[in-house]
Design an enzyme around this catalytic site. Structure first.
Site, PDB file in Angstrom:
ATOM      1  NE  ARG A  75      -3.982  -1.902   2.387  1.00  0.00           N
ATOM      2  CZ  ARG A  75      -5.030  -2.117   1.601  1.00  0.00           C
ATOM      3  NH1 ARG A  75      -5.283  -1.305   0.600  1.00  0.00           N
ATOM      4  NH2 ARG A  75      -5.835  -3.147   1.837  1.00  0.00           N
ATOM      5  N   GLY A 115      -7.350   3.495  -4.413  1.00  0.00           N
ATOM      6  CA  GLY A 115      -6.149   4.306  -4.182  1.00  0.00           C
ATOM      7  C   GLY A 115      -5.191   4.166  -5.353  1.00  0.00           C
ATOM      8  CB  THR A 136     -10.909  -4.151  -4.648  1.00  0.00           C
ATOM      9  OG1 THR A 136     -11.442  -4.203  -3.319  1.00  0.00           O
ATOM     10  CG2 THR A 136     -11.925  -3.441  -5.529  1.00  0.00           C
ATOM     11  CG  ASP A 138     -13.419  -3.655  -0.358  1.00  0.00           C
ATOM     12  OD1 ASP A 138     -13.661  -4.693   0.281  1.00  0.00           O
ATOM     13  OD2 ASP A 138     -12.593  -2.805   0.008  1.00  0.00           O
TER      14      ASP A 138
HETATM   15  O1  F6P Z   1      -8.477  -4.544  -0.228  1.00  0.00           O
HETATM   16  C1  F6P Z   1      -9.692  -4.281   0.351  1.00  0.00           C
HETATM   17  C2  F6P Z   1      -9.710  -4.711   1.801  1.00  0.00           C
HETATM   18  O2  F6P Z   1      -9.601  -6.113   1.900  1.00  0.00           O
HETATM   19  C3  F6P Z   1     -10.929  -4.239   2.547  1.00  0.00           C
HETATM   20  O3  F6P Z   1     -12.043  -5.058   2.374  1.00  0.00           O
HETATM   21  C4  F6P Z   1     -10.421  -4.211   3.946  1.00  0.00           C
HETATM   22  O4  F6P Z   1     -11.175  -3.305   4.712  1.00  0.00           O
HETATM   23  C5  F6P Z   1      -8.994  -3.779   3.789  1.00  0.00           C
HETATM   24  O5  F6P Z   1      -8.613  -4.138   2.479  1.00  0.00           O
HETATM   25  C6  F6P Z   1      -8.040  -4.388   4.758  1.00  0.00           C
HETATM   26  O6  F6P Z   1      -6.793  -3.798   4.571  1.00  0.00           O
HETATM   27  P1  F6P Z   1      -5.384  -4.447   4.978  1.00  0.00           P
HETATM   28  O7  F6P Z   1      -5.098  -5.552   4.027  1.00  0.00           O
HETATM   29  O8  F6P Z   1      -4.424  -3.335   4.841  1.00  0.00           O
HETATM   30  O9  F6P Z   1      -5.541  -4.952   6.368  1.00  0.00           O
END
Ligand code: F6P
Length: 359
Positions: A75, A115, A136, A138
């Site tokens: 990220r 992003g 994603t 989501d």
């Molecule tokens: O990529 C999307 C997601 O999986 C969301 O559903 C979740 O809220 C977030 O990423 C979790 O982020 P990380 O992998 O940084 O814990």
């Protein structure tokens, strides 16, 4: 010789390798092997730091069903992209452009979510040739009806709810299953319906604990000895939704719940003495092989991306609209979030079969 860089950025999901494979195989075909593909490691991080390696055709074989991403991901928040690093003095945007030129790339293929698309658009505005694919779990990328990863994650979340059903009925308990999605509730909505959840709590529809408790009591009175709530990570109560951003942030700082489901459970305990359990499958939902739907979608997106590169039709994301794969300008995608519209037919249909949204 055409030189194409490819990177995967943001949270991983199922189908990344299938999409990488789709892009690569189609590129080799489109350009009759007159193409070199460069794997940029760990998302934009690799482009910033020059962590790039030339891939061979074989690298893209046997990865259709493989979970994760062979390129690695990270990220790199968009809001930090133009901030010069205090310690290293690194100018990220300058570095990315310099590495793109240094490696002689003709196009950058970016696989990512929201992003990632803001940064992809920025790089496109900075003069790089960019083509992107929406990934994603989501399903919240604007401009496409479907992102890859969503259907696979939906299968997993549904399976969790299915399994919880059997233990919930045996014990006569209330179960809260937390589904991923901080900002949007597509995954919770679909998995909740598919898994037969009784209550679905989404970021888009603030809930009222009293109403949830009343619904649960009514269910019990009608002879049901268990209930299942599918709760999105970003579910929010009506009181919280009415708060100013700062106020909500301050409240969150005082809370000690590991996640929202524990909070909902604690709130419900104020109204009822039933046994309540919480299940949080978490990143499990992003892991493993892509389902058949995602394998097909990734292949279609990959082929379409290669076609755009062949046509030099840069500055676009490939999106799925009404069953067709279409180019969507990055400038339209960047900065938008595809939330569930409140008049979404699926919400109405869920209400029609008796599902409560806690409102
Ligand atoms: O990529 C999307 C997601 O999986 C969301 O559903 C979740 O809220 C977030 O990423 C979790 O982020 P990380 O992998 O940084 O814990």
């Amino acid at each position: 010789m055409h030189k194409i860089g490819i990177l995967t950025s943001g949270g991983d999901c199922q189908g990344l390798n299938a999409a990488i494979r789709g892009v690569a195989k189609s590129l080799y075909n489109e350009f009759h092997d007159d193409v070199e593909i460069y794997g940029i490691q760990n998302g934009y991080y690799g482009l910033i730091h020059g962590d790039i390696k030339k891939m061979s055709k074989e690298d893209f074989s046997g990865i259709l069903t493989l979970g994760g991403t062979i390129l690695g991901t990270s990220r790199q928040p968009f809001k930090m992209m133009r901030v010069i690093d205090d310690v290293t003095g690194i100018d990220k945007v300058k570095n990315m452009k310099a590495n793109y030129r240094k490696w002689g790339l003709d196009c950058l293929v970016v696989l990512g979510g929201n992003g990632t698309h803001k940064s992809a658009n920025m790089l496109s505005e900075e003069g790089l040739n960019v083509v992107s694919l929406p990934k994603t779990i989501d399903n919240d990328v604007w401009g496409t009806d479907m992102t890859f990863g969503f259907q696979s994650a939906c299968d997993i979340a549904t399976n969790v709810i299915d399994c919880i059903h059997t233990t919930a009925t045996s014990h006569g308990r209330i179960f809260i299953v937390e589904v991923m999605g901080h900002k949007v509730g597509w995954l919770t909505l679909h998995a909740g319906i598919a898994g037969g959840a009784d209550i679905i709590l989404l970021p888009e529809i603030p809930y009222d604990t009293e109403k949830i408790a009343a619904y649960l009591n009514k269910r019990e009175q009608s002879g049901k000895n268990f209930s299942i709530l599918a709760v999105a990570e970003g579910a929010i109560s009506k009181q919280e939704a009415a708060m100013k951003k700062k106020e909500l942030k301050a409240l969150r700082a005082t809370e000690t719940y590991p996640s929202v489901s524990y909070k909902v459970a604690a709130e419900l305990r104020e109204y009822m003495s039933n046994e309540i359990r919480v299940t949080v499958p978490g990143h499990f939902q992003r892991g493993g092989s892509p389902c058949a739907y995602d394998r097909v979608l990734c292949t279609r997106f990959g082929a379409a991306a290669a076609r755009l590169i062949k046509e030099q039709n840069y500055g676009n994301m490939v999106g799925l609209r009404n069953g067709e794969i279409v180019p969507v300008p990055l400038s339209e995608v960047a900065g938008k979030l595809k939330k569930i519209p409140l008049d979404c037919p699926l919400i109405n249909e869920a209400r029609e079969v008796g599902i409560s949204f806690g409102d």
